[in-house]
Motif scaffolding. Structure first.
Motif, short mmCIF file in Angstrom:
data_model
loop_
_atom_site.label_atom_id
_atom_site.label_comp_id
_atom_site.label_asym_id
_atom_site.label_seq_id
_atom_site.Cartn_x
_atom_site.Cartn_y
_atom_site.Cartn_z
N LYS A 1 0.85 -1.21 0.00
CA LYS A 1 0.00 0.00 0.00
C LYS A 1 0.87 1.25 0.00
N GLU A 2 1.90 1.23 0.84
CA GLU A 2 2.80 2.39 0.93
C GLU A 2 3.48 2.64 -0.43
N TYR A 3 3.77 1.57 -1.14
CA TYR A 3 4.45 1.64 -2.44
C TYR A 3 3.50 2.09 -3.54
N GLY A 4 2.19 2.05 -3.26
CA GLY A 4 1.21 2.55 -4.23
C GLY A 4 0.62 1.49 -5.15
N LEU A 5 0.63 0.23 -4.74
CA LEU A 5 0.04 -0.82 -5.60
C LEU A 5 -1.48 -0.65 -5.66
N SER A 6 -2.07 -1.11 -6.79
CA SER A 6 -3.52 -1.02 -6.96
C SER A 6 -4.19 -2.15 -6.15
N ASP A 7 -5.52 -2.06 -6.01
CA ASP A 7 -6.26 -3.09 -5.26
C ASP A 7 -6.04 -4.47 -5.87
N GLU A 8 -6.03 -4.51 -7.21
CA GLU A 8 -5.84 -5.80 -7.89
C GLU A 8 -4.44 -6.35 -7.61
N PRO B 1 16.86 -1.73 -1.31
CA PRO B 1 16.97 -0.59 -0.38
C PRO B 1 15.78 0.37 -0.45
N ASN B 2 15.23 0.52 -1.63
CA ASN B 2 14.09 1.41 -1.82
C ASN B 2 12.88 0.87 -1.05
N LEU B 3 12.65 -0.43 -1.18
CA LEU B 3 11.50 -1.04 -0.51
C LEU B 3 11.65 -1.03 1.01
N VAL B 4 12.89 -1.14 1.51
CA VAL B 4 13.11 -1.12 2.96
C VAL B 4 12.57 0.19 3.55
N GLU B 5 12.85 1.30 2.87
CA GLU B 5 12.38 2.60 3.39
C GLU B 5 10.85 2.71 3.34
N PHE B 6 10.24 2.20 2.27
CA PHE B 6 8.77 2.19 2.21
C PHE B 6 8.20 1.34 3.36
N PHE B 7 8.86 0.22 3.61
CA PHE B 7 8.36 -0.70 4.65
C PHE B 7 8.43 -0.03 6.03
N ILE B 8 9.57 0.57 6.33
CA ILE B 8 9.74 1.17 7.66
C ILE B 8 8.72 2.30 7.86
N LYS B 9 8.51 3.08 6.83
CA LYS B 9 7.52 4.17 6.91
C LYS B 9 6.12 3.59 7.20
N ALA B 10 5.77 2.53 6.46
CA ALA B 10 4.44 1.91 6.64
C ALA B 10 4.30 1.32 8.04
N MET B 11 5.36 0.66 8.52
CA MET B 11 5.27 -0.01 9.82
C MET B 11 5.31 1.00 10.97
N GLU B 12 6.00 2.13 10.78
CA GLU B 12 5.98 3.15 11.84
C GLU B 12 4.57 3.72 11.98
N ARG B 13 3.90 3.87 10.84
CA ARG B 13 2.52 4.36 10.87
C ARG B 13 1.61 3.34 11.55
N ASP B 14 1.82 2.06 11.20
CA ASP B 14 1.01 0.99 11.79
C ASP B 14 1.25 0.92 13.31
N GLN B 15 2.50 1.09 13.70
CA GLN B 15 2.87 1.03 15.12
C GLN B 15 2.17 2.16 15.89
#
Ligand SMILES: [Fe+2]
Length: 241
Positions: free
Chosen positions: A71-78, A206-220
């Motif tokens: 979701k953080e990376y901007g994938l579509s629902d499909e 490395p690009n995805l790691v930053e998206f992941f940390i951002k998403a998980m900080e928000r989730d946290q």
């Protein structure tokens, strides 16, 4: 004499209704197909749960973490649906790993580790016979490839590794680090984030790691102890015990 322009002829009306019926039938078939597909997902995951309930819970959490990143990376629902399917199934091949290896509560020796390393290929073997799971089979097969090319089974590197496999690897490793096992306590999120950053560019994209940390900080920050998924019903605990 009345103008005929606004009058729909009977043959037109009949063919219009037939089209509407056909559209509804196609929609119904699509929904039946989706139901059958999701029933198959649940049946296979039930088999995994019977084999090892830890791996079942792990698969649910990996699907949740993968979706946060997607979701953080901007994938579509499909795309998110396909990602969820692949993440739920990434470790399904562990059904084929001997219990003495999969359930060993200690470090694996070299021979046991070789048996464990077969699980991504076994996941693909299980899934690829069923056409709707063919893509998921590919993503599962490559979820242990490393960004620097030193992973397995094919030693793929960088963006040659399918995107969903790169996402699942981050979610998978994060769950492995943060979940508590009988032989060790899970790491706090912040420490796991540091580990991911340390291996960004070698093990992880490395690009995805930053998206992941951002998403998980928000989730946290939302502080929710449980989560729900789309394909599998129920509430699951984020905290693995
Ligand atoms: Fe795995």
């Amino acid at each position: 004499m009345a103008k005929k322009d606004n009058v729909i002829s009977l043959p037109h009306l009949v063919s219009g209704l037939a089209m509407l019926n056909l559209t509804k039938e196609v929609e119904d078939l699509k929904s039946v197909r989706k139901d059958i597909l999701e029933m198959s997902v649940r049946a296979l995951l039930k088999a995994l749960e019977c084999k090892d309930d830890y791996t079942f819970g792990h698969s649910m959490r990996v699907a949740f973490y993968s979706l946060q990143l997607g979701k953080e990376y901007g994938l579509s629902d499909e795309q998110l649906y396909d990602l969820e399917l692949a993440a739920l199934f990434h470790d399904i091949g562990k059904i084929g790993v001997p219990d003495s290896v999969l359930l060993k509560p200690a470090r694996l020796d070299e021979d046991e580790f070789l048996k464990m390393k077969k699980h991504p290929e076994l996941s693909a073997e299980i899934l690829k016979g069923f056409a709707p799971f063919e893509e998921a089979a590919k993503f599962a097969k490559h979820h242990h490839e490393r960004y620097d090319g030193r992973g397995y089974p094919d030693g793929m590197a960088g963006e040659d590794i399918p995107l969903y496999s790169r996402i699942i690897l981050i979610a998978d490793t994060f769950d492995a680090m943060t979940s508590t096992r009988p032989y060790r306590k899970g790491l706090p999120y912040e420490v796991a984030f540091e580990e991911l950053r340390e291996f960004a560019g070698s093990q992880f994209d490395p690009n995805l790691v930053e998206f992941f940390i951002k998403a998980m900080e928000r989730d946290q920050a939302q502080n929710q102890p449980t989560f729900a998924l789309g394909i599998i019903e129920g509430e699951f605990k984020k905290d693995a015990a």
